[in-house]
Design an enzyme around this catalytic site. Sequence first.
Site, PDB file in Angstrom:
ATOM      1  N   GLY A   4       0.835  -1.429  -0.070  1.00 37.14           N
ATOM      2  CA  GLY A   4       0.007   0.130  -0.335  1.00 37.14           C
ATOM      3  C   GLY A   4       0.504   1.151   0.376  1.00 37.14           C
ATOM      4  N   CYS A   5       0.262   2.332   0.739  1.00 33.58           N
ATOM      5  CA  CYS A   5       0.918   3.718   0.740  1.00 33.58           C
ATOM      6  C   CYS A   5       2.708   3.300   1.297  1.00 33.58           C
ATOM      7  CB  CYS A   5       0.143   4.574   0.907  1.00 33.58           C
ATOM      8  SG  CYS A   5       0.929   6.193   1.688  1.00 33.58           S
ATOM      9  N   PHE A   6       3.652   3.639   0.671  1.00 34.89           N
ATOM     10  CA  PHE A   6       4.725   3.573   1.253  1.00 34.89           C
ATOM     11  C   PHE A   6       4.802   4.489   2.292  1.00 34.89           C
ATOM     12  CE2 PHE A   6       6.392   5.944  -2.844  1.00 34.89           C
ATOM     13  CZ  PHE A   6       5.836   6.872  -3.060  1.00 34.89           C
ATOM     14  N   TRP A   7       4.606   5.551   2.763  1.00 31.23           N
ATOM     15  CA  TRP A   7       4.577   6.030   3.820  1.00 31.23           C
ATOM     16  C   TRP A   7       4.174   5.689   4.812  1.00 31.23           C
ATOM     17  CZ3 TRP A   7       0.771  10.849   1.732  1.00 31.23           C
ATOM     18  CH2 TRP A   7       1.770  11.408   1.899  1.00 31.23           C
TER      19      TRP A   7
END
Length: 184
Positions: free
Chosen positions: A13-16
């Site tokens: 998912g979102c790399f953050w």
Amino acid sequence: LCMSNSSITLGGGCFWCTEAVFVRVRGVLDVESGYSNGLGPARPSYEQVCTGRTGFNEVVRLQYDNSVITLRDILDIFFEIHDPTSLNRQGNDVGTQYRSGIYVTHDADHMAALQFISEVTSLGQFDTPIVTEVLPLLHYWPAEDYHQDFFARNPTQGYCLAVAAPKVRKFRKTFASLVKGADA
């Protein structure tokens, strides 16, 4: 002091969010947000990847000391902090750029990841089939500078508060023995 460095690239998912967890893992030496396993263009931008038409996945590339943490531990954490049964989405983030993936540079890691998924499946840890792809790492590009250490630099940003922070809390609670000293 001799360290045994290894690397693995994960799309969850979102790399953050993925980066926010793995920077806190004991034995992880470096975490870099990036894009991989797409068709083009070279050095894609965040905006290009977000269209979902490049084939690139938002990933984190981990460098880790395998004398401190095992690939199995890393995969345990990875499968705890994202949904490996959700095809091309994580929560409200939808598109192929958010697919679940394990990208490897060594055959032994490829086999270990497949074995891990087989074991998790046979244990019935998830109610639906695991859709995590296990592939050779291809066409990796670092993400733009503003994506690196995003959660650390923007802890009060809405997405960080709503999505990344709960993943960090879950990691700290579930894997307390694997939390780096400063974060424990």
